[in-house]
Design an enzyme around this catalytic site. Sequence first.
Site, mmCIF file in Angstrom:
data_model
loop_
_atom_site.group_PDB
_atom_site.id
_atom_site.type_symbol
_atom_site.label_atom_id
_atom_site.label_comp_id
_atom_site.label_asym_id
_atom_site.label_seq_id
_atom_site.Cartn_x
_atom_site.Cartn_y
_atom_site.Cartn_z
ATOM 1 N N CYS A 13 -86.290 -36.276 -51.695
ATOM 2 C CA CYS A 13 -85.800 -37.529 -51.124
ATOM 3 C C CYS A 13 -86.394 -37.837 -49.754
ATOM 4 C CB CYS A 13 -84.273 -37.497 -51.061
ATOM 5 S SG CYS A 13 -83.504 -37.751 -52.680
ATOM 6 N N LYS A 45 -75.490 -51.956 -51.684
ATOM 7 C CA LYS A 45 -75.975 -50.687 -51.122
ATOM 8 C C LYS A 45 -75.235 -49.506 -51.699
ATOM 9 C CE LYS A 45 -77.406 -52.754 -46.721
ATOM 10 N NZ LYS A 45 -77.285 -52.727 -45.247
ATOM 11 N N ASP A 46 -74.818 -49.624 -52.954
ATOM 12 C CA ASP A 46 -74.105 -48.536 -53.605
ATOM 13 C C ASP A 46 -75.086 -47.633 -54.329
ATOM 14 O OD1 ASP A 46 -71.776 -47.086 -54.452
ATOM 15 O OD2 ASP A 46 -70.681 -48.973 -54.351
ATOM 16 N N ASP A 64 -84.067 -42.408 -60.506
ATOM 17 C CA ASP A 64 -84.534 -41.721 -59.320
ATOM 18 C C ASP A 64 -85.688 -40.813 -59.704
ATOM 19 O OD1 ASP A 64 -84.650 -40.598 -56.695
ATOM 20 O OD2 ASP A 64 -82.492 -40.981 -56.496
ATOM 21 N N ASP A 87 -76.102 -39.880 -59.069
ATOM 22 C CA ASP A 87 -75.631 -41.250 -58.821
ATOM 23 C C ASP A 87 -74.518 -41.650 -59.789
ATOM 24 O OD1 ASP A 87 -77.309 -41.671 -56.686
ATOM 25 O OD2 ASP A 87 -78.852 -42.676 -57.856
ATOM 26 N N HIS A 135 -91.061 -42.316 -70.168
ATOM 27 C CA HIS A 135 -92.351 -42.975 -69.983
ATOM 28 C C HIS A 135 -93.196 -42.138 -69.034
ATOM 29 C CE1 HIS A 135 -95.150 -46.307 -70.100
ATOM 30 N NE2 HIS A 135 -95.223 -46.308 -68.776
ATOM 31 N N SER A 136 -94.505 -42.051 -69.330
ATOM 32 C CA SER A 136 -95.404 -41.240 -68.509
ATOM 33 C C SER A 136 -96.610 -42.062 -68.081
ATOM 34 C CB SER A 136 -95.872 -40.007 -69.290
ATOM 35 O OG SER A 136 -96.579 -40.390 -70.456
ATOM 36 N N ASP A 222 -73.152 -40.175 -52.753
ATOM 37 C CA ASP A 222 -73.843 -38.896 -52.660
ATOM 38 C C ASP A 222 -74.840 -38.984 -51.513
ATOM 39 O OD1 ASP A 222 -75.540 -40.629 -54.107
ATOM 40 O OD2 ASP A 222 -76.462 -38.982 -55.202
#
Length: 345
Positions: A13, A45-46, A64, A87, A135-136, A222
Amino acid sequence: MSEKIVFCKGGGCTAKLGAGVLSHVLEKLPRGLENPDLLVGYDSKDDAAVYRISDDTAVVQTLDFFPPMVDDPYTFGKIAAANALSDIYAMGGDVKTALNIVCFPESSDLNILGEIMRGGSEKVLEAGGILAGGHSINDTDVKYGLSVMGLVHPDRIWSNNGGCPGDRLIFTKKLGVGIVCTANRVGEATEEAMAEAIASMITLNKTASEIGRRYHIHACTDVTGFGFLGHLHEMMDGKLSCRIQAEKVPRIEEALHHAEEFLLTAAGQKNRNHVEKYVKFKNIPFAMEELLFDPQTSGGLLMAVGADEAEDLRNELRAAGLPAEIVGEIVKRTEPEILVVEGDS
């Protein structure tokens, strides 16, 4: 081998865009017509979007992904998945399905990719979810994460800004994983501290969330890339203030040493630049300040709960093996928004 250097060159992060930059972009996006079934969107902004599909069911949706912050691909996969799944738990929901998001250089050892995805798959299964596809992209750098769908009752959503004056704030994991991972990249972290950081990052917030649902949680988030203080600022939402007792905040103790040696992250400085005007530190050492700004990967839940339930919730979380602690309380709006004190000062 060169894979170690290429694979882990700073991620997790800490790779997020800064909160200020992100807000500047998002506020310019067209909103479209208001939809009464979109209960939580990006403008709040949650932690995740929530869309009501019936009177008793709402879909929780998030995604994420990020570059590696550890050298072992399998461990990285578990951390990235735990971070994405978090999340859903921060909204009070249950994980149902997940999709892989992968960026990987096709010319590299595909066994590395297999180990990343194996770690991610194991965490999805541990969450009680189903890995349903993904997906790649062929890319020069490695990135991995999940798009996750969960379910929650529309009347039992945990927003991040529903706290009330008098609520106690409970945090469920230790701070400092960003600083420890930074120290590890330059060979300064001990094996014990790195093991402590990894153990924290691969721990799902599932248990904390499920225990929390037995109480009246008024707000929850979180703590990830914006750091403890950045996410706390979002919880206050311009309407509330809070007092944090620094000595109560769970932390990896070695992270304080590395902060004193200025083994910090650029993302931590971004967090400081964005939030420091809302924060007053009273007798707080520099290293502890940095820990509170430190971007976390797969960090703990920060819950607001009534004072009458706080100790019982903290005790139940600790009985489940989590280093949870009551770290402060919410008060009526005042200045500063966030007051961080040491002891009874």
